[in-house]
Scaffold this motif. Structure first.
Motif, short mmCIF file in Angstrom:
data_model
loop_
_atom_site.label_atom_id
_atom_site.label_comp_id
_atom_site.label_asym_id
_atom_site.label_seq_id
_atom_site.Cartn_x
_atom_site.Cartn_y
_atom_site.Cartn_z
N GLU A 176 -13.16 49.63 19.23
CA GLU A 176 -14.61 49.53 19.05
C GLU A 176 -14.99 48.16 18.48
OE1 GLU A 176 -18.36 49.64 16.90
OE2 GLU A 176 -16.40 49.65 15.94
N ARG A 177 -14.19 47.64 17.54
CA ARG A 177 -14.50 46.33 16.95
C ARG A 177 -14.20 45.19 17.92
NH1 ARG A 177 -14.12 49.99 13.39
NH2 ARG A 177 -15.01 49.83 11.29
N GLN A 182 -16.69 41.01 21.23
CA GLN A 182 -16.91 40.37 22.53
C GLN A 182 -18.39 40.25 22.85
OE1 GLN A 182 -15.01 42.46 25.74
NE2 GLN A 182 -14.98 40.67 27.07
N GLU A 183 -19.18 41.21 22.35
CA GLU A 183 -20.61 41.22 22.66
C GLU A 183 -21.44 40.43 21.66
OE1 GLU A 183 -21.53 45.33 22.66
OE2 GLU A 183 -20.50 45.77 24.56
N SER A 184 -20.93 40.22 20.45
CA SER A 184 -21.73 39.64 19.38
C SER A 184 -21.85 38.13 19.53
CB SER A 184 -21.12 39.98 18.02
OG SER A 184 -21.85 39.36 16.98
N GLU A 189 -21.54 38.28 11.70
CA GLU A 189 -20.94 39.52 12.21
C GLU A 189 -19.58 39.25 12.85
OE1 GLU A 189 -22.09 43.38 14.98
OE2 GLU A 189 -22.96 41.42 15.44
N LEU A 190 -19.45 38.12 13.55
CA LEU A 190 -18.17 37.77 14.16
C LEU A 190 -17.08 37.60 13.11
CD1 LEU A 190 -19.32 35.25 16.90
CD2 LEU A 190 -18.21 37.45 17.30
N ILE A 218 -9.53 32.52 9.01
CA ILE A 218 -9.53 31.44 8.02
C ILE A 218 -10.02 30.14 8.64
CG2 ILE A 218 -8.05 30.06 6.50
CD1 ILE A 218 -6.21 32.55 6.32
N LEU A 219 -9.58 29.84 9.85
CA LEU A 219 -9.97 28.61 10.53
C LEU A 219 -11.47 28.57 10.79
CD1 LEU A 219 -8.93 25.99 11.88
CD2 LEU A 219 -8.73 27.30 14.01
N GLN A 220 -12.02 29.70 11.18
CA GLN A 220 -13.44 29.75 11.53
C GLN A 220 -14.34 29.97 10.32
OE1 GLN A 220 -13.60 32.86 14.48
NE2 GLN A 220 -12.04 31.86 15.77
#
Length: 677
Positions: A176-177, A182-184, A189-190, A218-220
């Motif tokens: 589900e996550r 993929q949609e967000s 939220e990502l 961590i990178l993002q």
């Protein structure tokens, strides 16, 4: 774990019927964690072929181990013996990453079992489902877990059913996550979804994928508060794979980059354990002594005390080892300190705390003489001079070694002040020595929280919260939290409501954290409601509902949020301040319809019952009260929120509270209630 497997093979199904719920965690380990040395073969197999298999597996020679097993299976006709050997084959193949061979071995076990509901068949299915998860064949894994749940109808299969239910829920949550990510397009939220996905991969023991997701997080999101936890989780995943050097590198990064995060202390602890594993005892002692010196209130200090004794013993420093073991016995093991785990204690083979206690008592041959009165005086002197960490160490020694008598009681009293002051001193030192403004804000906030919560000194707490606020845009999330804490303190003072409102308004105008924003709007609403300013209160509670929050997950699948609390308060304002029962009823009905996983459902039904009774509709009042009683009876969460939402019930135990509700129910039905007890 091997002994558990042997007992399973010897006694058969009836053995599993008497396993307690506590062994479920043990079973999870058995079903889910491959060792670095290979499969779960006996420690000292009598069969020479199995002995060769064990040796080949331990030296990493998988082809030889597999060839010997296949050779042994070729001449084995007894089905139970074949099942045992096939489990060994599956474990060895799985631990070396040969999932196809492992899956075939488990499938063969299922074919050999007389009943698909036997423990052997269920275990084999669980193992195959885990392999399908590793291979990212999620639909097939879920189908297999469903088969286990359907087939585990007997008492014998109860633990496997629980495991399958847990793993299936984790896997569905992961899918589900992944879909939501993929949609967000929302960066916040990502980030949240990536962290949750990494955690679910780790729970499912897909460690390589978990590490990759944590690193991406961590990178993002390098400035996210969860970055420290993600880096620690990378080290934890490496440990569970037996990759100790990579784990040490990951934990070292936590210590260097995430000072004052809380995870740095855990990483230091793990580095000490890894040093013991590679027999670098001096390095281990340096790390453990650093924890004792810098983080005297760290919750794994009991295990640190034992591990220092172990290090001294392996170094040949027997006198120091005896002292360290005695400290561990008196301070941690005998009182069964919370959080103490046998798995933290390297070098022990005992199966329970009682056996460990007896073994250590026998090991400690002499004790160093200590004088409790003198030790107390020295601790008091250190406290008076502001050397709080030193005072804490001495007070803990005194209480552990001389638990009876007046000195110990006085030491406990002094320790309650010395511990938070030692932690505050460490936090202030960190704040003043660092150039990183976010670390400084976090440390000052930690000091303020200790003043507020542990020392009950709100004035000093305000001083340090103001230090955090001064950092402003350099640490906006910590600044918002500090403003909220200040507002909470002022709101409890007779002349501080206006100041509190101003602080909360400042939060909602610029906070980057939706959780804090929602809490601030809610606090504004409560303050206006207390002042009977209904319209302003309703507007504030309505603003809470517009903030995108992450809910808190509770027992029994309930989900709490600030919006949940605000929706209930809106109904209360309509009824209690605006005298609009119909609007209140409509809001409460909407709450019940739209928030089926709210922990406040019982409280909402109870409040609805009161309104119906006040408006003269006894039938609806009775129905609503029945719903409240039913929900509170089914879940301790619902009962807890009745207490928190109604001040008159806040300090009532469960039984008298249910008695009161049942008496009211009898009165609504027109039945004379039983006399009050």
């Amino acid at each position: 774990m091997i002994s558990l497997w042997r007992e399973h093979r010897r006694r058969g199904p009836q053995f599993w019927e008497v396993l307690s719920a506590g062994l479920f965690v043990w079973l999870l380990w058995f079903l889910g964690e491959a060792t670095a040395q290979g499969a779960l073969l006996p420690d000292d197999p009598q069969d020479p072929v199995l002995a060769e298999v064990l040796q080949a597996s331990q030296r990493g020679d998988y082809p030889t181990a597999l060839r010997l097993l296949d050779q042994h299976l070729r001449f084995l006709r007894d089905s139970q013996a074949r099942i045992s050997l096939l489990f060994y084959k599956g474990e060895i193949a799985r631990s070396f990453g040969d999932y196809e061979t492992a899956s075939a071995a488990y499938a063969e076990i299922e074919r050999l079992c007389e009943s698909p509901q036997s423990s052997d068949a269920l275990l084999a299915q669980v193992r195959r489902a885990e392999i399908l998860t590793f291979q990212e064949r999620y639909a097939e894994a879920l189908a297999l877990y469903d088969r286990v749940q359907q087939g585990a109808a007997s008492q014998e299969g109860g633990l496997y059913r629980q495991l399958a239910e847990s793993r299936s829920a984790q896997l569905r949550a992961l899918l589900e996550r992944l879909r939501r990510r993929q949609e967000s397009r929302d960066p916040r939220e990502l980030a949240h979804l990536t962290f949750e996905i990494a955690k679910l991969y780790e729970d499912l023991e897909v460690f390589d994928r978990a590490v990759r997701e944590y690193r991406d997080f961590i990178l993002q999101n390098p400035d996210d508060d969860r970055a420290a936890e993600a880096q620690y989780a990378i080290g934890r995943a490496f440990v569970r794979q037996g990759r100790h050097q990579e784990a040490a590198t990951a934990f070292g990064w936590v210590v260097q980059q995430y000072v004052a995060s809380g995870w740095d202390a855990l990483a230091l602890f793990q580095l000490g354990k890894l040093a013991l594993i590679r027999e670098d005892f001096s390095q281990a002692l340096e790390l453990f002594d650093r924890l004792l010196r810098e983080r005297p209130t760290f919750y794994k200090i009991p295990a640190v005390l034992y591990l220092r004794g172990y290090a001294y013993e392996r170094m040949g420093e027997l006198h120091l080892a005896a002292r360290a073991y005695r400290e561990f016995l008196d301070r941690a093991l005998k009182p069964r300190a919370p959080g103490l785990l046998l798995s933290d204690l390297i070098g022990r083979t005992e199966k329970d705390f009682a056996a460990l206690e007896a073994a250590l008592e026998a090991k400690v041959l002499e004790l160093e003489r200590r004088y409790p009165d003198r030790l107390l005086r020295r601790a008091q002197e250190a406290f008076d001079r502001g050397r709080y960490a030193e005072a804490v160490a001495m007070l803990r020694r005194l209480i552990a070694e001389y638990p009876d008598g007046d000195p110990a009681q006085e030491a406990e009293r002094l320790l309650r002040r010395a511990e938070p002051l030692a932690e505050i001193g460490w936090a202030i030192q960190t704040a003043r020595s660092t150039q990183d403004l976010r670390t400084r804000a976090r440390a000052y906030f930690h000091a303020a929280s200790l003043y507020e919560d542990s020392l009950k000194d709100p004035d000093r707490a305000l001083m340090f919260y103001e230090e955090v606020v001064r950092l402003g845009d350099a640490a906006p999330e910590w600044s918002a939290r500090a403003l909220y804490a200040m507002g909470r303190i002022y709101s409890q003072r007779n002349n501080g409501v206006e100041r509190a409102l101003a602080l909360f308004q400042e939060i909602v105008s610029r906070s980057p954290d939706p959780q804090v924003t929602a809490k601030a709007w809610y606090a504004i609403g409560r303050l206006y409601a207390q002042r009977r300013r209904a319209e302003e209160a309703l507007n504030a509670f309505a603003a809470v509902l517009q903030v995108p929050e992450t809910p808190a997950y509770l027992l029994n699948g309930y989900q709490d949020s600030t919006a949940d609390a605000a929706a209930f308060q809106m109904a209360r304002v309509q009824y209690e301040l605006r005298q609009q029962p119909l609007q209140a009823i409509q809001l409460l009905r909407d709450f019940i319809r739209t928030r089926p996983r709210s922990p406040r459902l019982a409280a909402v039904w109870l409040y609805l019952s009161r309104i119906y009774e006040a408006t003269g509709d006894r039938e609806l009042a009775t129905d609503a009260l029945q719903q409240a009683v039913r929900l509170a009876s089914e879940s301790v969460v619902q009962l807890q929120w009745i207490r928190s939402e109604f001040s008159e019930y806040a300090h009532m135990e469960a039984e008298p509270l249910f008695d009161l509700l049942h008496r009211r129910l009898s009165r609504l039905r027109g039945v004379a209630p039983a006399p009050d007890r």
